[in-house]
Design an enzyme around this catalytic site. Sequence first.
Site, PDB file in Angstrom:
ATOM      1  N   ASN A 284       0.838  -1.205   0.000  1.00  6.13           N
ATOM      2  CA  ASN A 284       0.000   0.000   0.000  1.00  6.13           C
ATOM      3  C   ASN A 284       0.871   1.253   0.000  1.00  6.13           C
ATOM      4  O   ASN A 284       1.231   1.746  -1.055  1.00  6.13           O
ATOM      5  CB  ASN A 284      -0.949  -0.017   1.203  1.00  6.13           C
ATOM      6  N   GLU A 285       1.245   1.716   1.192  1.00  2.00           N
ATOM      7  CA  GLU A 285       2.044   2.952   1.264  1.00  2.00           C
ATOM      8  C   GLU A 285       3.457   2.624   1.718  1.00  2.00           C
ATOM      9  O   GLU A 285       3.932   3.156   2.711  1.00  2.00           O
ATOM     10  CB  GLU A 285       1.392   3.943   2.233  1.00  2.00           C
TER      11      GLU A 285
HETATM   12  O1  AHR Z   1      -7.339   6.709   3.660  1.00  2.00           O
HETATM   13  C1  AHR Z   1      -6.839   6.619   4.951  1.00  2.00           C
HETATM   14  C2  AHR Z   1      -5.411   6.139   4.981  1.00  2.00           C
HETATM   15  O2  AHR Z   1      -4.591   7.068   4.378  1.00  2.00           O
HETATM   16  C3  AHR Z   1      -5.128   4.886   4.236  1.00  2.00           C
HETATM   17  O3  AHR Z   1      -5.396   3.759   4.958  1.00  2.00           O
HETATM   18  C4  AHR Z   1      -3.678   4.977   3.946  1.00  2.00           C
HETATM   19  O4  AHR Z   1      -3.298   4.288   2.798  1.00  2.00           O
HETATM   20  C5  AHR Z   1      -3.413   6.451   3.904  1.00  2.00           C
HETATM   21  O5  AHR Z   1      -2.377   6.808   4.709  1.00  2.00           O
END
Ligand code: AHR
Length: 677
Positions: free
Chosen positions: A395-396
Amino acid sequence: MNQCNPRAIKHINYKKMKSNLITKITLFGLLLNGFYVSAQKNNLQVDVAKTVTKIQPTMYGVFFEDINFAADGGLYAEMIKNRSFEFELPMMGWNQPNSDRHKLNNQSGIANIVQYSKKGTNHNYCRITINDDTGFELINEGFRGMGIKKDLRYNLSLKAAKESGNISKIKIQFIDKNKNVLGETSIVPTSNDWANYTTQLTATATEAKAKIKITFEGTGIIKLDMISLFPEDTWKGRKNGLRSDLVQLLYDLKPGFLRFPGGCIVEGKTLALRYQWKKSIGDIEERETIINRWNTEFANKQVPDYFQSFGLGFFEYFQLSEDIGASPLPILSCGMACQFNTGELVPMDQLDPYVQDALDLIEFANGDLSTAWGKVRADMGHPKPFNLKFIGVGNEQWGPDYIERFKVFQKAIKDKYPNIKIVSGTGPFPDGDYFDYGMTELKKLNVEVVDEHYYKSPEWFKENATRYDNYDRKGPKIFAGEYAAHPKGVEDGRKENNWLSALSESAFMTGLERNSDIVELTSYAPLMAHVDAWQWAPDMIWFNNLESYGTPNYYVQKLFSNNKGTDLITITKDGKAITGQNDLFASAVKDVNSKEIILKIVNTASADQNVAIDLKGAKLEPKGTALILKGDGLNDENSFEAPTKISPRETEFKLKSNQIQYNFPAYSVTVLKIKMK
Ligand code: AHR
């Protein structure tokens, strides 16, 4: 004398008249000129004939994450919190007000938790002892209450096993805060072995904060588990399904894709708490409940009762994607826990199971019935493939640990499924060291799609309408995977989804659309929030247990998505894209199927702007439709009381010789649609 000559007099009058007329014409000319100058100031040109690029069907999608009670307590319509007594505190959500745990000898009854076994996924059940008929009650509080609607029916199911004595009836009632009964039913338990029982209640009143009260007739001991309650009215009437009002809001967006299950929830605070799709499918009872990673993430928004039942699991996500016409876009853990939390890493020599999860997921979605995972899908009720085209890895994530792991996934997936597009990520920020490093390294790997995230100020969004204008056209395609304008900082984010945020997002989105040769997927985030249990704001859709509404940001998304067209065309001023000159932002598309030209014009100025738009390259109908979205002011919002206060209003406008003269209101988003002849 001339004056005496009637002809002369006439002549004089004529001269006077002529001079008056000249004055009037001059004045009119000046006025006209002024008008012309002001119109010319905003004279835009649209070239209908030339397609710049095709717009991808995935251009506008939705991002779903179980944050803010979006799944359990939200989209997943289960009304009982902690239905199988698997929360960390197994009686969380359940109350037994009449039992007195200290006076063991004269209590009317008591509920205790008993463990079947530490192994497996369903560990606990509830053991009820009824000593007398003085009124033992077991009450479930729901997810900040239960929303019930008068005359609607609710399906209750539970598992029970009589242990001793004779408990002859289990009574189930909706109650309000004053304990008034708002509907009831009962179950007659018959078996000493575990058995499933179902019944139905009809609500006799509408109540946003109802609870379920369970009482017993007879004395003895009975075991209970999986006490579950769903409205009969779910999306598509599916048993144990999704909240129909919330899915309807998604369906109306006509989203090109559905990204799931997040977000940071994919990664988990620790690896053990990452989202594991294989644990989210199959028999609902066997889906192991775990803590939701958002439960204690923010000190000022603690939600210790936030768990994931996985009733909304990967099968349901795929099914939802299909229902709303969206391409499924699952994101999987790449062997790294959230780097904002533990950042726990799977050693490289132990990455295989993670990679295998990705390969198996593709088989689960697309494999035929001869494949192991394709068969699992079919057994769950969907023999047809789900037509998965994308898969996200991480994801991030950021830094070399990500790139190292991503490479392994990339090779394995491409070797086996060369046509599946892999979504990679540049981390949590849209610029800076993490971003630059990620983008540089991912480009070296020739990745196909890069996910970028930005939660920024409204100003940033306006200023970044040109963000993609100079992006490398030979590089990866862009997935603007999470974005939202935050009038306040992320941490201070309030519930507000005001018109300022939506307007600035729309200005930015004209830039996404103008660059749709490289920007192929976009999604606002987060998608949903329970008004009594949210952690992160702003959010696109707000709901309580009875109702839901789209924010102005929702309507911006809907306007763009419903009018995305098929081909990008140009709209310019003096040959340049419109990216904020005179506070105007614009993009233009045509739809070759509906044979329409669609212009999106955002006026971020505090005054109306009169604009002339010349369209060349097609014969057009003399009348068009305008969809105008605006708030009463920049702080204006939608609410439960006025859910569509800020929503598009439709009017007609006229064209003259392929020219539109249009007055764009202050602080507005306007979509102009013109049919081609
Ligand atoms: O959208 C909320 C959060 O923001 C998500 O879980 C994450 O990917 C981002 O930091």
